[in-house]
Design a protein around this motif. Sequence first.
Motif, PDB file in Angstrom:
ATOM      1  N   PHE A  74       0.856  -1.180   0.000  1.00 33.79           N
ATOM      2  CA  PHE A  74       0.000   0.000   0.000  1.00 33.79           C
ATOM      3  C   PHE A  74       0.895   1.233   0.000  1.00 33.79           C
ATOM      4  O   PHE A  74       1.477   1.608   1.018  1.00 33.79           O
ATOM      5  CB  PHE A  74      -0.917  -0.006   1.220  1.00 33.79           C
ATOM      6  N   SER A  75       1.031   1.850  -1.146  1.00 30.62           N
ATOM      7  CA  SER A  75       1.931   2.986  -1.317  1.00 30.62           C
ATOM      8  C   SER A  75       1.203   4.116  -2.029  1.00 30.62           C
ATOM      9  O   SER A  75       0.121   3.933  -2.601  1.00 30.62           O
ATOM     10  CB  SER A  75       3.160   2.582  -2.134  1.00 30.62           C
ATOM     11  N   GLY A  76       1.829   5.295  -2.031  1.00 30.52           N
ATOM     12  CA  GLY A  76       1.251   6.419  -2.736  1.00 30.52           C
ATOM     13  C   GLY A  76       1.139   6.170  -4.219  1.00 30.52           C
ATOM     14  O   GLY A  76       0.133   6.530  -4.849  1.00 30.52           O
ATOM     15  N   ASP A  77       2.165   5.540  -4.806  1.00 26.79           N
ATOM     16  CA  ASP A  77       2.122   5.235  -6.236  1.00 26.79           C
ATOM     17  C   ASP A  77       0.988   4.260  -6.544  1.00 26.79           C
ATOM     18  O   ASP A  77       0.285   4.414  -7.549  1.00 26.79           O
ATOM     19  CB  ASP A  77       3.458   4.635  -6.682  1.00 26.79           C
ATOM     20  N   TYR A  78       0.827   3.257  -5.687  1.00 24.55           N
ATOM     21  CA  TYR A  78      -0.247   2.275  -5.888  1.00 24.55           C
ATOM     22  C   TYR A  78      -1.614   2.957  -5.849  1.00 24.55           C
ATOM     23  O   TYR A  78      -2.457   2.753  -6.725  1.00 24.55           O
ATOM     24  CB  TYR A  78      -0.158   1.197  -4.812  1.00 24.55           C
ATOM     25  N   LEU A  79      -1.859   3.790  -4.832  1.00 24.04           N
ATOM     26  CA  LEU A  79      -3.166   4.421  -4.702  1.00 24.04           C
ATOM     27  C   LEU A  79      -3.410   5.420  -5.832  1.00 24.04           C
ATOM     28  O   LEU A  79      -4.539   5.535  -6.336  1.00 24.04           O
ATOM     29  CB  LEU A  79      -3.271   5.120  -3.340  1.00 24.04           C
ATOM     30  N   TYR A  80      -2.360   6.103  -6.258  1.00 24.99           N
ATOM     31  CA  TYR A  80      -2.474   7.025  -7.386  1.00 24.99           C
ATOM     32  C   TYR A  80      -2.900   6.287  -8.652  1.00 24.99           C
ATOM     33  O   TYR A  80      -3.787   6.743  -9.384  1.00 24.99           O
ATOM     34  CB  TYR A  80      -1.135   7.727  -7.605  1.00 24.99           C
ATOM     35  N   GLN A  81      -2.311   5.136  -8.899  1.00 21.70           N
ATOM     36  CA  GLN A  81      -2.675   4.349 -10.087  1.00 21.70           C
ATOM     37  C   GLN A  81      -4.107   3.832  -9.977  1.00 21.70           C
ATOM     38  O   GLN A  81      -4.847   3.803 -10.971  1.00 21.70           O
ATOM     39  CB  GLN A  81      -1.695   3.191 -10.272  1.00 21.70           C
ATOM     40  N   CYS A  82      -4.522   3.433  -8.789  1.00 19.59           N
ATOM     41  CA  CYS A  82      -5.895   2.961  -8.598  1.00 19.59           C
ATOM     42  C   CYS A  82      -6.917   4.059  -8.857  1.00 19.59           C
ATOM     43  O   CYS A  82      -8.058   3.777  -9.245  1.00 19.59           O
ATOM     44  CB  CYS A  82      -6.086   2.424  -7.176  1.00 19.59           C
ATOM     45  N   ALA A  83      -6.503   5.310  -8.650  1.00 18.07           N
ATOM     46  CA  ALA A  83      -7.429   6.438  -8.768  1.00 18.07           C
ATOM     47  C   ALA A  83      -7.554   6.981 -10.179  1.00 18.07           C
ATOM     48  O   ALA A  83      -8.487   7.747 -10.459  1.00 18.07           O
ATOM     49  CB  ALA A  83      -6.972   7.566  -7.835  1.00 18.07           C
ATOM     50  N   ARG A  84      -6.668   6.588 -11.071  1.00 11.72           N
ATOM     51  CA  ARG A  84      -6.675   7.176 -12.416  1.00 11.72           C
ATOM     52  C   ARG A  84      -8.036   6.989 -13.084  1.00 11.72           C
ATOM     53  O   ARG A  84      -8.565   5.894 -13.175  1.00 11.72           O
ATOM     54  CB  ARG A  84      -5.600   6.544 -13.301  1.00 11.72           C
ATOM     55  N   GLY A  85      -8.579   8.114 -13.553  1.00  7.49           N
ATOM     56  CA  GLY A  85      -9.848   8.101 -14.281  1.00  7.49           C
ATOM     57  C   GLY A  85     -11.082   7.919 -13.415  1.00  7.49           C
ATOM     58  O   GLY A  85     -12.192   7.876 -13.943  1.00  7.49           O
ATOM     59  N   ARG A  86     -10.913   7.842 -12.080  1.00  7.93           N
ATOM     60  CA  ARG A  86     -12.052   7.607 -11.194  1.00  7.93           C
ATOM     61  C   ARG A  86     -12.680   8.934 -10.768  1.00  7.93           C
ATOM     62  O   ARG A  86     -11.990   9.849 -10.334  1.00  7.93           O
ATOM     63  CB  ARG A  86     -11.614   6.826  -9.948  1.00  7.93           C
ATOM     64  N   LYS A  87     -14.006   8.994 -10.830  1.00 10.24           N
ATOM     65  CA  LYS A  87     -14.738  10.194 -10.433  1.00 10.24           C
ATOM     66  C   LYS A  87     -15.309  10.086  -9.022  1.00 10.24           C
ATOM     67  O   LYS A  87     -15.857  11.052  -8.504  1.00 10.24           O
ATOM     68  CB  LYS A  87     -15.858  10.480 -11.426  1.00 10.24           C
ATOM     69  N   ILE A  88     -15.186   8.934  -8.408  1.00  6.10           N
ATOM     70  CA  ILE A  88     -15.751   8.749  -7.074  1.00  6.10           C
ATOM     71  C   ILE A  88     -14.996   9.609  -6.057  1.00  6.10           C
ATOM     72  O   ILE A  88     -13.837   9.973  -6.280  1.00  6.10           O
ATOM     73  CB  ILE A  88     -15.709   7.279  -6.638  1.00  6.10           C
ATOM     74  N   PRO A  89     -15.615   9.964  -4.940  1.00  4.30           N
ATOM     75  CA  PRO A  89     -14.897  10.722  -3.910  1.00  4.30           C
ATOM     76  C   PRO A  89     -13.689   9.945  -3.394  1.00  4.30           C
ATOM     77  O   PRO A  89     -13.724   8.721  -3.288  1.00  4.30           O
ATOM     78  CB  PRO A  89     -15.946  10.902  -2.804  1.00  4.30           C
ATOM     79  N   VAL A  90     -12.646  10.659  -3.068  1.00  6.20           N
ATOM     80  CA  VAL A  90     -11.425  10.012  -2.600  1.00  6.20           C
ATOM     81  C   VAL A  90     -11.680   9.203  -1.328  1.00  6.20           C
ATOM     82  O   VAL A  90     -11.062   8.145  -1.125  1.00  6.20           O
ATOM     83  CB  VAL A  90     -10.300  11.039  -2.411  1.00  6.20           C
ATOM     84  N   LYS A  91     -12.599   9.666  -0.484  1.00  7.67           N
ATOM     85  CA  LYS A  91     -12.904   8.897   0.722  1.00  7.67           C
ATOM     86  C   LYS A  91     -13.484   7.528   0.366  1.00  7.67           C
ATOM     87  O   LYS A  91     -13.165   6.522   1.013  1.00  7.67           O
ATOM     88  CB  LYS A  91     -13.873   9.668   1.621  1.00  7.67           C
ATOM     89  N   SER A  92     -14.333   7.477  -0.648  1.00  7.89           N
ATOM     90  CA  SER A  92     -14.895   6.195  -1.080  1.00  7.89           C
ATOM     91  C   SER A  92     -13.813   5.271  -1.623  1.00  7.89           C
ATOM     92  O   SER A  92     -13.840   4.058  -1.394  1.00  7.89           O
ATOM     93  CB  SER A  92     -15.976   6.428  -2.140  1.00  7.89           C
ATOM     94  N   LEU A  93     -12.842   5.838  -2.335  1.00  6.64           N
ATOM     95  CA  LEU A  93     -11.721   5.045  -2.836  1.00  6.64           C
ATOM     96  C   LEU A  93     -10.930   4.441  -1.687  1.00  6.64           C
ATOM     97  O   LEU A  93     -10.580   3.259  -1.696  1.00  6.64           O
ATOM     98  CB  LEU A  93     -10.815   5.924  -3.691  1.00  6.64           C
ATOM     99  N   LEU A  94     -10.669   5.268  -0.666  1.00  6.30           N
ATOM    100  CA  LEU A  94      -9.861   4.837   0.473  1.00  6.30           C
ATOM    101  C   LEU A  94     -10.570   3.749   1.280  1.00  6.30           C
ATOM    102  O   LEU A  94      -9.920   2.924   1.917  1.00  6.30           O
ATOM    103  CB  LEU A  94      -9.544   6.040   1.358  1.00  6.30           C
ATOM    104  N   MET A  95     -11.902   3.732   1.249  1.00  6.50           N
ATOM    105  CA  MET A  95     -12.671   2.760   2.017  1.00  6.50           C
ATOM    106  C   MET A  95     -13.071   1.537   1.201  1.00  6.50           C
ATOM    107  O   MET A  95     -13.756   0.650   1.725  1.00  6.50           O
ATOM    108  CB  MET A  95     -13.925   3.427   2.597  1.00  6.50           C
ATOM    109  N   ASP A  96     -12.644   1.467  -0.051  1.00  7.30           N
ATOM    110  CA  ASP A  96     -12.969   0.325  -0.915  1.00  7.30           C
ATOM    111  C   ASP A  96     -12.039  -0.837  -0.567  1.00  7.30           C
ATOM    112  O   ASP A  96     -10.830  -0.770  -0.799  1.00  7.30           O
ATOM    113  CB  ASP A  96     -12.798   0.731  -2.377  1.00  7.30           C
ATOM    114  N   GLY A  97     -12.601  -1.912  -0.035  1.00  7.41           N
ATOM    115  CA  GLY A  97     -11.790  -3.059   0.372  1.00  7.41           C
ATOM    116  C   GLY A  97     -11.101  -3.771  -0.761  1.00  7.41           C
ATOM    117  O   GLY A  97     -10.165  -4.544  -0.523  1.00  7.41           O
ATOM    118  N   HIS A  98     -11.536  -3.529  -2.008  1.00  8.71           N
ATOM    119  CA  HIS A  98     -10.824  -4.098  -3.154  1.00  8.71           C
ATOM    120  C   HIS A  98      -9.558  -3.305  -3.466  1.00  8.71           C
ATOM    121  O   HIS A  98      -8.671  -3.796  -4.154  1.00  8.71           O
ATOM    122  CB  HIS A  98     -11.731  -4.130  -4.385  1.00  8.71           C
TER     123      HIS A  98
END
Length: 271
Positions: free
Chosen positions: A140-164
């Motif tokens: 779990f790193s900044g680079d990993y989370l940044y890549q997971c977020a690319r193109g996502r419109k969901i709120p960042v809090k929802s991304l952080l709470m996504d167990g996947h």
Amino acid sequence: MPELPEVETVRRGVSPHLLDQTINAVTVRDTRLRWPVLDDLPQRLAGRTIRGVRRRAKYLLLELDRGHLMIHLGMSGRLYFVPAETPAGIHDHIDWQLGSGRVLRYTDPRRFGAVIWIDAEPNSHPLLVKLGPEPLSDDFSGDYLYQCARGRKIPVKSLLMDGHIVVGVGNIYANEALFMAGIRPDRAAGRISRARYQALVAASKAVLQKAIDQGGTTLRDFIGGDGKPGYFKQELQVYGRAGKPCPSCATPLKEIRLAQRSTVFCPRCQR
């Protein structure tokens, strides 16, 4: 519901008393948990020795000399030790009688927890196989989370709470981590820079580790495996403090709802 720090606190509390203990007998008083307890669970566990006590996300895993027992505490579940002669209460659903003479007792008033037998590799179980990395791991790193977020419109809090994406960053700790990182919880995940995700991951790790060190956060039902409440509640900066002054700038904290969850942030410090 107990979140990752609370479950880790329970794991640390029970582990020293379970390692290398033989399960002499199991008493199941009520099989009606979130998923029905196997009728033959006592036969499967009798005579087995506990070789390890691990955690994956919010699940406890008891590693036996054959098979695993997966336990989820649900909304109100507790594990604690009692002397063998202690009478069971109305919500005491399962007892494990150990070779030490003590009894590990599972109580759950709401019965939303689970006690599941796993015969194969636990990580292949349907409840675990699609989970993201542990938040305190190097995966779990900044680079990993940044890549997971690319193109996502969901709120960042929802991304952080996504167990996947990452496991165990529940509502309390997502609020706190976003405040520490200075990021608005409703900001679109795909519009946050790599550097800010690195700050968010660092904040998430710091918040979770501090909560673990203090035994979790007791809001209503949680009691740790040692029978003591968690004390991280006294450290909360934003969660549950809507309308109160921001601890950094004194601006009144604002509360909104994201994915039906209470979300508190500072409209000045978080952007």
